[in-house]
Design a protein around this motif. Sequence first.
Motif, PDB file in Angstrom:
ATOM      1  N   SER A 174      15.232 -16.838 -58.804  1.00  0.00           N
ATOM      2  CA  SER A 174      13.820 -16.474 -58.958  1.00  0.00           C
ATOM      3  C   SER A 174      12.917 -17.700 -59.046  1.00  0.00           C
ATOM      4  CB  SER A 174      13.635 -15.612 -60.209  1.00  0.00           C
ATOM      5  OG  SER A 174      14.045 -16.319 -61.372  1.00  0.00           O
ATOM      6  N   VAL A 175      13.472 -18.848 -59.462  1.00  0.00           N
ATOM      7  CA  VAL A 175      12.691 -20.080 -59.571  1.00  0.00           C
ATOM      8  C   VAL A 175      12.682 -20.847 -58.254  1.00  0.00           C
ATOM      9  CG1 VAL A 175      12.562 -22.329 -60.743  1.00  0.00           C
ATOM     10  CG2 VAL A 175      13.093 -20.268 -62.044  1.00  0.00           C
ATOM     11  N   LEU A 176      13.707 -20.626 -57.435  1.00  0.00           N
ATOM     12  CA  LEU A 176      13.832 -21.351 -56.165  1.00  0.00           C
ATOM     13  C   LEU A 176      13.058 -20.622 -55.081  1.00  0.00           C
ATOM     14  CD1 LEU A 176      17.661 -22.081 -56.414  1.00  0.00           C
ATOM     15  CD2 LEU A 176      15.780 -23.659 -56.906  1.00  0.00           C
TER      16      LEU A 176
ATOM     17  N   ASP B 250      16.394 -27.912 -70.672  1.00  0.00           N
ATOM     18  CA  ASP B 250      15.698 -27.441 -69.480  1.00  0.00           C
ATOM     19  C   ASP B 250      16.459 -26.208 -69.028  1.00  0.00           C
ATOM     20  OD1 ASP B 250      14.659 -26.900 -67.012  1.00  0.00           O
ATOM     21  OD2 ASP B 250      14.843 -28.927 -66.221  1.00  0.00           O
ATOM     22  N   PHE B 251      15.910 -25.034 -69.377  1.00  0.00           N
ATOM     23  CA  PHE B 251      16.596 -23.784 -69.089  1.00  0.00           C
ATOM     24  C   PHE B 251      16.204 -23.208 -67.725  1.00  0.00           C
ATOM     25  CE2 PHE B 251      16.881 -24.137 -73.692  1.00  0.00           C
ATOM     26  CZ  PHE B 251      18.197 -23.803 -73.912  1.00  0.00           C
ATOM     27  N   ASN B 252      15.237 -23.807 -67.066  1.00  0.00           N
ATOM     28  CA  ASN B 252      14.861 -23.393 -65.717  1.00  0.00           C
ATOM     29  C   ASN B 252      14.550 -21.912 -65.613  1.00  0.00           C
ATOM     30  OD1 ASN B 252      14.595 -25.412 -63.636  1.00  0.00           O
ATOM     31  ND2 ASN B 252      16.733 -25.972 -64.042  1.00  0.00           N
ATOM     32  N   ALA B 253      13.993 -21.352 -66.664  1.00  0.00           N
ATOM     33  CA  ALA B 253      13.629 -19.935 -66.663  1.00  0.00           C
ATOM     34  C   ALA B 253      12.135 -19.804 -66.926  1.00  0.00           C
ATOM     35  CB  ALA B 253      14.416 -19.178 -67.731  1.00  0.00           C
ATOM     36  N   ILE B 254      11.434 -19.115 -66.060  1.00  0.00           N
ATOM     37  CA  ILE B 254       9.993 -18.935 -66.200  1.00  0.00           C
ATOM     38  C   ILE B 254       9.699 -18.115 -67.446  1.00  0.00           C
ATOM     39  CG2 ILE B 254       7.919 -17.957 -65.132  1.00  0.00           C
ATOM     40  CD1 ILE B 254       9.220 -18.429 -62.429  1.00  0.00           C
ATOM     41  N   VAL B 255       8.801 -18.618 -68.277  1.00  0.00           N
ATOM     42  CA  VAL B 255       8.518 -17.974 -69.548  1.00  0.00           C
ATOM     43  C   VAL B 255       8.145 -16.506 -69.354  1.00  0.00           C
ATOM     44  CG1 VAL B 255       6.066 -18.661 -69.549  1.00  0.00           C
ATOM     45  CG2 VAL B 255       7.251 -18.225 -71.717  1.00  0.00           C
TER      46      VAL B 255
ATOM     47  N   PRO C  44       1.018 -25.960 -72.290  1.00  0.00           N
ATOM     48  CA  PRO C  44       1.015 -26.870 -71.145  1.00  0.00           C
ATOM     49  C   PRO C  44       2.291 -26.702 -70.325  1.00  0.00           C
ATOM     50  CG  PRO C  44       0.493 -28.038 -73.182  1.00  0.00           C
ATOM     51  CD  PRO C  44       0.995 -26.682 -73.573  1.00  0.00           C
ATOM     52  N   PRO C  45       2.234 -26.902 -69.020  1.00  0.00           N
ATOM     53  CA  PRO C  45       3.445 -26.769 -68.199  1.00  0.00           C
ATOM     54  C   PRO C  45       4.469 -27.820 -68.594  1.00  0.00           C
ATOM     55  CG  PRO C  45       1.678 -27.793 -66.940  1.00  0.00           C
ATOM     56  CD  PRO C  45       1.065 -27.318 -68.227  1.00  0.00           C
ATOM     57  N   THR C  46       5.734 -27.431 -68.609  1.00  0.00           N
ATOM     58  CA  THR C  46       6.796 -28.384 -68.906  1.00  0.00           C
ATOM     59  C   THR C  46       7.382 -28.991 -67.636  1.00  0.00           C
ATOM     60  OG1 THR C  46       8.561 -26.731 -68.905  1.00  0.00           O
ATOM     61  CG2 THR C  46       7.383 -27.074 -70.984  1.00  0.00           C
ATOM     62  N   VAL C  47       6.907 -28.532 -66.499  1.00  0.00           N
ATOM     63  CA  VAL C  47       7.369 -29.085 -65.226  1.00  0.00           C
ATOM     64  C   VAL C  47       6.232 -28.994 -64.208  1.00  0.00           C
ATOM     65  CG1 VAL C  47       8.292 -26.866 -64.440  1.00  0.00           C
ATOM     66  CG2 VAL C  47       9.183 -28.973 -63.460  1.00  0.00           C
ATOM     67  N   ASN C  48       6.172 -29.966 -63.323  1.00  0.00           N
ATOM     68  CA  ASN C  48       5.164 -30.014 -62.260  1.00  0.00           C
ATOM     69  C   ASN C  48       3.726 -29.966 -62.783  1.00  0.00           C
ATOM     70  OD1 ASN C  48       7.400 -29.864 -60.541  1.00  0.00           O
ATOM     71  ND2 ASN C  48       7.205 -27.655 -60.284  1.00  0.00           N
ATOM     72  N   PRO C  49       3.350 -30.912 -63.633  1.00  0.00           N
ATOM     73  CA  PRO C  49       1.959 -30.918 -64.107  1.00  0.00           C
ATOM     74  C   PRO C  49       1.001 -31.088 -62.941  1.00  0.00           C
ATOM     75  CG  PRO C  49       3.025 -33.010 -64.582  1.00  0.00           C
ATOM     76  CD  PRO C  49       4.109 -32.086 -64.107  1.00  0.00           C
ATOM     77  N   PRO C  50      -0.175 -30.504 -63.027  1.00  0.00           N
ATOM     78  CA  PRO C  50      -1.145 -30.593 -61.925  1.00  0.00           C
ATOM     79  C   PRO C  50      -1.462 -32.038 -61.558  1.00  0.00           C
ATOM     80  CG  PRO C  50      -1.862 -29.001 -63.564  1.00  0.00           C
ATOM     81  CD  PRO C  50      -0.683 -29.715 -64.159  1.00  0.00           C
ATOM     82  N   ASN C  51      -1.588 -32.266 -60.271  1.00  0.00           N
ATOM     83  CA  ASN C  51      -1.994 -33.572 -59.711  1.00  0.00           C
ATOM     84  C   ASN C  51      -0.955 -34.671 -59.877  1.00  0.00           C
ATOM     85  OD1 ASN C  51      -4.586 -32.499 -59.040  1.00  0.00           O
ATOM     86  ND2 ASN C  51      -5.199 -32.777 -61.182  1.00  0.00           N
ATOM     87  N   ASP C  52       0.249 -34.316 -60.330  1.00  0.00           N
ATOM     88  CA  ASP C  52       1.290 -35.341 -60.435  1.00  0.00           C
ATOM     89  C   ASP C  52       1.778 -35.716 -59.040  1.00  0.00           C
ATOM     90  OD1 ASP C  52       3.503 -36.947 -61.582  1.00  0.00           O
ATOM     91  OD2 ASP C  52       4.713 -35.395 -60.630  1.00  0.00           O
ATOM     92  N   ARG C  53       1.793 -37.016 -58.742  1.00  0.00           N
ATOM     93  CA  ARG C  53       2.270 -37.476 -57.447  1.00  0.00           C
ATOM     94  C   ARG C  53       3.367 -38.528 -57.598  1.00  0.00           C
ATOM     95  NH1 ARG C  53      -0.520 -35.382 -53.512  1.00  0.00           N
ATOM     96  NH2 ARG C  53       0.545 -36.725 -52.021  1.00  0.00           N
ATOM     97  N   LEU C  54       3.798 -38.746 -58.827  1.00  0.00           N
ATOM     98  CA  LEU C  54       4.827 -39.754 -59.056  1.00  0.00           C
ATOM     99  C   LEU C  54       6.213 -39.209 -58.751  1.00  0.00           C
ATOM    100  CD1 LEU C  54       5.530 -42.588 -60.062  1.00  0.00           C
ATOM    101  CD2 LEU C  54       5.654 -41.660 -62.369  1.00  0.00           C
TER     102      LEU C  54
ATOM    103  N   PRO D 114       2.918 -25.547 -61.350  1.00  0.00           N
ATOM    104  CA  PRO D 114       3.199 -25.886 -62.754  1.00  0.00           C
ATOM    105  C   PRO D 114       3.816 -24.684 -63.472  1.00  0.00           C
ATOM    106  CG  PRO D 114       0.969 -26.529 -62.137  1.00  0.00           C
ATOM    107  CD  PRO D 114       1.485 -25.657 -61.033  1.00  0.00           C
ATOM    108  N   MET D 115       4.866 -24.922 -64.249  1.00  0.00           N
ATOM    109  CA  MET D 115       5.550 -23.828 -64.941  1.00  0.00           C
ATOM    110  C   MET D 115       6.049 -24.288 -66.305  1.00  0.00           C
ATOM    111  SD  MET D 115       7.840 -22.062 -61.895  1.00  0.00           S
ATOM    112  CE  MET D 115       8.472 -23.608 -61.247  1.00  0.00           C
TER     113      MET D 115
END
Length: 344
Positions: free
Chosen positions: A220-222, A265-270, A300-310, A318-319
Motif C-alpha cells: 500500500s505504501v509502494l 521505521d514501520f513504513n505504515a501510513i498513519v 510533521p511528516p516523518t518521511v519525504n518532507p516538502p521541498n527536500d532535494r537532498l 510526505p507521510m
Amino acid sequence: MSPLRIYSQNICCLPYGSRERYLQKGSIIGFFLVTSLFLFTFVSFPDARKTTATVWLVLSGTWLNAPLMFYSTLPFITLLTTILPGHHDYKLQRLRTLVDDKLTTDDGKPRYDAVCMQELFGCIYSDAARLAFVKIMFDAGYTHSALPSTSILSVFPSLWANSGLAIFSVHPLTDVSMVPYKSRLFYDYWTVQRGVLSTKCNTKDGTFWVASTHFGPPVSVLESFSSLPKFLVGLLDKYECQCEELVEVVKEWNESGFEGVIGGDFNAIVKGPDYELLKSRLAAQKMNLLWDGFESPNCPPTVNPPNDRLLTTGDRTPMVLDYMFCTKGLEGEVKIGGVAVEGK
C-alpha cells in the motif's frame, strides 16, 4: 524513577556509493544492463544458450538478480554521488548536524538515555560512514552502542547491506540481540537484512529493554505496485508476517519481566490498515503508541518532507511512517525525543 528519554529516527545513511534518490533509477539501469548482457550472450553464442538460459532462470527464480543489478550499476552511482558537484548526500555532514542539533544540548551533553536508529547501513564493501558516526556519538557522550555485524556470514543472503539498525546509549547495554525477519519482500531478501535489534539498557534506576526495527514497506505504501492484482499483492506483501515476528521478540522480552520501548521505521501510513494491524498486535502485548501526536493531522511528516532535494527529488508524498511504542509500565516515564519530524 527518572523519566526515560528516548529518540528514534531513520537517518537514511546508505553505504558509500549509494544515494536514496538514485536507488530506483540505478535499479532500472541495472535491469537493462544485465538483461542486455544476457540477451547479447544468448544471441552471439548459440552453443552457450542452454547455459545462459539456465543462469538467467536461476537468477530470476531466486531473486539473485537484485544484487547483481545493484553491483553492476554501483560504479555509475558512485561516480554520480562522489565526483559530480551537487550530487552526493553529505552523509557525515548530516550525521554531525543530527548530533549537534538533536542529540546533544547546547553545552554538548547527551539529551537522551537511548537513541534508536534505522538506515545507518554498513555493508560488505563499505562500513566507513557507520564507524565514523559511532566515534562521533562516543565523543558526544553516547559511549555504549549496539550494532549488527556486516560480515557476509551474519547478513547472508543480504548481499548489499546489513539491517541498518543501531542503538546508542549513555548507559551500559547488555544482551544485544539481532533478529532478522524471515519474511521479506522479494527485492529485500537478497539486498537488505530487515529485522529488529534489541538490548537491555541498564540505568541507575533500573533496567529496561529498547529495540530498533525497520519494516519492509507494505504494498500500500509502494505506489509503483498500486496497480497490481490483489492476489499478486497478497503474495508480495510481507507486512503482517513481520508484525508477527516482531511480536515474538516482544513476547520474549515481556517474559523476562522488563519494561520496554520500540522505536522504528514501520513504513505504515498513519491510521491506514497496516498501521492499525501493527498497533493492535503490539497492544495485545501491552505495548501502546508512545505519543498520540503521531495520529494528529498536524504531525510533521516523518518521511519525504516538502521541498527536500537532498535525499529525494523533492516530489515524493510526505507521510508519517515512523513511530514509537512502549509497554504500559513505561508510558508515564518515557518522553518522546523525536521521530524524524524534520524528515529523514
